[in-house]
Enzyme design. Structure first.
Site, short mmCIF file in Angstrom:
data_model
loop_
_atom_site.label_atom_id
_atom_site.label_comp_id
_atom_site.label_asym_id
_atom_site.label_seq_id
_atom_site.Cartn_x
_atom_site.Cartn_y
_atom_site.Cartn_z
N HIS A 67 0.87 -1.19 0.00
CA HIS A 67 0.00 0.00 0.00
C HIS A 67 0.90 1.24 0.00
CE1 HIS A 67 -3.71 2.28 1.80
NE2 HIS A 67 -3.16 2.90 0.80
N GLU A 120 0.42 8.00 -3.52
CA GLU A 120 1.32 7.57 -2.45
C GLU A 120 2.57 8.45 -2.41
OE1 GLU A 120 0.77 5.27 0.07
OE2 GLU A 120 -1.24 5.34 -0.77
N HIS A 124 2.88 10.64 0.87
CA HIS A 124 3.84 10.07 1.81
C HIS A 124 5.29 10.14 1.33
CE1 HIS A 124 0.36 8.49 3.97
NE2 HIS A 124 -0.08 7.98 2.83
#
Ligand SMILES: *[C@@H]1O[C@H](CO)[C@@H](O)[C@H](O)[C@H]1NC(C)=O
Ligand SMILES: *[C@@H]1O[C@H](CO)[C@@H](O)[C@H](O)[C@H]1NC(C)=O
Ligand SMILES: *[C@@H]1O[C@H](CO)[C@@H](O)[C@H](O)[C@H]1NC(C)=O
Ligand SMILES: *[C@@H]1O[C@H](CO)[C@@H](O)[C@H](O)[C@H]1NC(C)=O
Length: 286
Positions: A67, A120, A124
């Protein structure tokens, strides 16, 4: 009509700008959460979210996929969307595209191929990029693929007889299996069926410090841990399911068939057309 439309438009613009416009300049975080998904559960959740959603699953459906790698400040959830000079560059993914499709799979078939990876990175990766191990799009994604091999959850779980089946496990056994193997507290997340209240294991997270050594994970919200002594959101009143097959009631007729994907894109085009039309109408009425 006039005021309503104007307000409506301002609201949309405000929402758009506040979620995309503000970048955090706060790169202050303590550890990494490495989160892996069980794509069949992610798929069940995705298909339940909106009619017409279809899934894209890895060739090997029974495999844990990445993920994300999430920098985290102790006791909180972020930081996210850091103001990094490194921008998402899909070209850097080209050499590892096959690997990403199989091991960092964008389950949401009716979205753009790169959208999951771009999300993502922006949310992040930008914050992770202060560490040399994650200081480029290439490094962030290849590190995720490496972690996926190094912390192979299928192998870890299988070693203690925890294999996908639709019968259910006592979560404590699953949790202890990972703890015994890694020596550290994981976090196990479930998606819970609204009707049956049954929990499907959907994510298993492990945590690493800034030198990439394993450490204990923290509860991801105040509701977790407490009485039960595990970092989890799963419903422990029932056994938790490690899905072998997606229950039929989740599937949109024949799951992930090409003609369905086409159908979804047709619907999508149709919605977009209506949206654009309404938009034009708003500007005209203004
Ligand atoms: C994880 O281990 C399984 C066997 O237990 C293997 O089939 C799979 O390819 C491994 N995954 C990765 C990413 O190496
Ligand atoms: C974990 O290790 C402990 C101590 O060695 C052992 O008693 C327990 O049965 C193990 N649990 C699992 C699920 O492997
Ligand atoms: C990470 O953990 C390892 C093992 O506990 C330790 O030796 C190392 O100093 C830690 N690194 C940081 C940055 O805290
Ligand atoms: C999906 O398709 C297969 C053959 O194409 C068929 O046998 C099966 O019944 C279908 N499943 C559903 C739920 O429609």
């Amino acid at each position: 009509m006039f005021n309503f439309c104007y307000l409506w438009h301002s609201l949309i613009l405000t929402i758009c700008f506040s979620s995309y416009g503000q970048l955090s300049s706060d790169f202050d975080w303590d550890y990494i959460v490495f989160s892996q998904r069980w794509p069949l559960s992610t798929c069940a959740e995705w298909e339940e979210t909106k009619p017409g959603n279809v899934c894209n699953l890895p060739t090997n459906r029974l495999t844990w996929t990445v993920h994300g790698i999430w920098p985290t400040k102790s006791g909180t959830r972020g930081p996210i969307s850091c103001n990094s000079a490194i921008h998402f560059d899909p070209n850097q993914l080209t050499p590892m595209l096959d690997d990403l499709k199989e091991h960092w799979t964008n389950v949401e078939a009716n979205t753009k191929q790169n959208s999951f990876w771009e999300h993502e990175w922006k949310k992040h990766g930008t914050c992770a990029s202060i560490l040399p191990q994650f200081d480029s799009v290439t490094n962030y994604f290849s590190r995720g693929l490496k972690f996926n091999k190094d912390y192979n959850l299928s192998t870890i779980l299988e070693s203690n007889g925890v294999v996908p089946n639709n019968n259910g496990y006592n979560l404590q056994d699953v949790y202890n299996t990972i703890m015994n193997s890694t020596g550290k507290e994981p976090s196990i997340q479930c998606v819970t069926d609204k009707n049956t209240k049954e929990s499907f294991i959907s994510e298993i997270r492990i945590c690493l410090n800034k030198t990439l050594d394993l450490i204990d994970c923290e509860p991801s919200s105040a509701h977790e841990k407490g009485d039960i002594g595990m970092n989890t959101n799963c419903n422990l009143k029932k056994s938790v399911i490690y899905l072998l097959k997606i229950p039929q009631f989740y599937l949109n007729e024949n799951e992930s068939e090409m003609n369905e994907i086409d159908q979804t894109f047709q619907n999508w085009k149709y919605y977009t057309m209506i949206y654009n039309f309404l938009n034009v109408l708003f500007w005209i009425t203004l």
